[in-house]
Design an enzyme around this catalytic site. Structure first.
Site, mmCIF file in Angstrom:
data_model
loop_
_atom_site.group_PDB
_atom_site.id
_atom_site.type_symbol
_atom_site.label_atom_id
_atom_site.label_comp_id
_atom_site.label_asym_id
_atom_site.label_seq_id
_atom_site.Cartn_x
_atom_site.Cartn_y
_atom_site.Cartn_z
ATOM 1 N N ASP A 72 35.010 21.089 14.897
ATOM 2 C CA ASP A 72 35.255 19.786 14.284
ATOM 3 C C ASP A 72 36.026 18.928 15.279
ATOM 4 O OD1 ASP A 72 36.148 17.587 12.826
ATOM 5 O OD2 ASP A 72 36.520 18.750 11.008
ATOM 6 N N CYS A 103 33.154 0.759 38.336
ATOM 7 C CA CYS A 103 32.008 1.287 39.074
ATOM 8 C C CYS A 103 31.009 1.998 38.163
ATOM 9 C CB CYS A 103 32.474 2.263 40.156
ATOM 10 S SG CYS A 103 33.401 1.510 41.512
ATOM 11 N N CYS A 137 37.505 9.083 44.122
ATOM 12 C CA CYS A 137 37.322 7.746 43.541
ATOM 13 C C CYS A 137 38.642 6.981 43.542
ATOM 14 C CB CYS A 137 36.778 7.853 42.126
ATOM 15 S SG CYS A 137 35.001 8.165 42.014
ATOM 16 N N CYS A 203 38.828 43.332 33.794
ATOM 17 C CA CYS A 203 38.978 42.825 32.426
ATOM 18 C C CYS A 203 37.676 42.247 31.895
ATOM 19 C CB CYS A 203 40.057 41.754 32.373
ATOM 20 S SG CYS A 203 41.750 42.385 32.470
ATOM 21 N N ARG A 241 44.140 28.641 34.767
ATOM 22 C CA ARG A 241 43.834 29.948 34.157
ATOM 23 C C ARG A 241 43.735 31.027 35.214
ATOM 24 N NH1 ARG A 241 45.076 33.261 31.690
ATOM 25 N NH2 ARG A 241 44.061 34.438 30.056
ATOM 26 N N CYS A 245 46.093 34.402 35.398
ATOM 27 C CA CYS A 245 45.566 35.768 35.461
ATOM 28 C C CYS A 245 46.174 36.533 36.627
ATOM 29 C CB CYS A 245 44.043 35.742 35.597
ATOM 30 S SG CYS A 245 43.163 35.391 34.057
#
Length: 284
Positions: A72, A103, A137, A203, A241, A245
């Site tokens: 949702d 742009c 940019c 893992c 992430r 780890c």
């Protein structure tokens, strides 16, 4: 060469893994991810080059409560960042007095970009990530300062742009000039590092579907990044992430935006070929 924070004896490592990883408590469920009436592909047959038989989105390993948040857009906490980025998109910044919209006009013009990143960039002679393209940019066309990799504005913008590709299959180039980077990323993925002497594959290939401490291991697919993690209470990048780890296994992590993490991002993205972009996804 990967920096290693230390080593344990082989017997000690085996004992530690045995204590951390429990027998499978929940394999990928059979739930379907449907957002705004659109079915988002969360599992596909693995490509011939894959060591896996089937590939699954991390969404399929989450609790029903977490899954529902992503189903949702009104409830998805990642959309606070998307809305903020939509304002930034229209806001002029830098010496050229330009905004992103100056742009690119509507952000929907970038549909499909997220699905093919990282991709080869002739200008730098290396793969470019979403963050690299955004900062180019800003510095080259807007005359604005580059954003930090994990700066709020950067993570928000990567979410907004990536959202335009939601539902599109991940399909990055793996041959040609990308081949060398794929091999580098693969080597990183399978190399054991840190005091726990573990690799990504230990893992996310050998133990997905199992519990490690209090976390349900997925295949480590990155088709949903940037991701809103309940643990972070905010959005985070793929490289955040990766860094987390490496810290978890007590290895010295590479820097966000480093060649090592870009190569790893490219390789991990290729492992999820065919899964749909989910950004912004919600995870534990």
């Amino acid at each position: 060469m990967i920096k290693v924070g230390g080593i344990f004896a082989a017997v000690g490592i085996a004992a530690m893994l045995a204590s951390l990883v429990s027998p499978a408590l929940a394999d990928p469920d059979n739930n379907q991810l449907i957002i705004e009436g659109e079915l988002i592909v969360t599992d596909v047959a693995a490509p011939d080059s894959s060591p896996l038989d089937h590939i699954y989105s991390g969404w399929r390993f989450r609790s029903p409560e977490t899954q529902s948040l992503q189903m949702d857009d009104f409830e998805n906490p990642g959309f606070v960042a998307v809305d903020a980025a939509a304002e930034t998109w229209e806001t002029a910044d830098g010496s050229e007095g330009k905004s992103c919209a100056s742009c690119h006009e509507d952000v929907s013009s970038l549909a499909g970009l997220r699905a093919e990143l990282p991709k080869w960039d002739e200008a730098t002679n290396k793969p470019a990530t979403m963050e690299n393209l955004i900062n180019r940019c800003r510095t080259d066309r807007m005359g604005a300062e580059a954003w930090g990799w994990e700066q709020k504005e950067m993570v928000n913008m990567t979410a907004l742009i990536s959202l335009q590709s939601r539902g599109m299959p991940v399909n990055i180039q793996t041959d040609g000039p990308m081949a060398e980077w794929m091999e580098k990323g693969k080597d990183l993925y399978y190399t054991r590092v840190g005091q726990l002497n573990m690799s990504c594959s230990n893992c996310h290939e050998d133990n997905y579907g199992n519990q490690i401490r209090s976390d349900h291991l997925s295949q480590g697919q990155i088709n949903g990044f940037p991701v809103y993690r309940l643990k972070w209470a905010g959005l985070g990048s793929i490289h955040r992430r990766f860094k987390g780890c490496m810290e978890n296994i007590r290895a010295t992590p590479f820097k966000r935006g480093s060649d090592e993490f870009i190569a790893l991002e490219a390789y991990v993205a290729s492992r999820g070929a065919g899964l749909a972009v989910e950004t912004p996804s919600v995870r534990n």
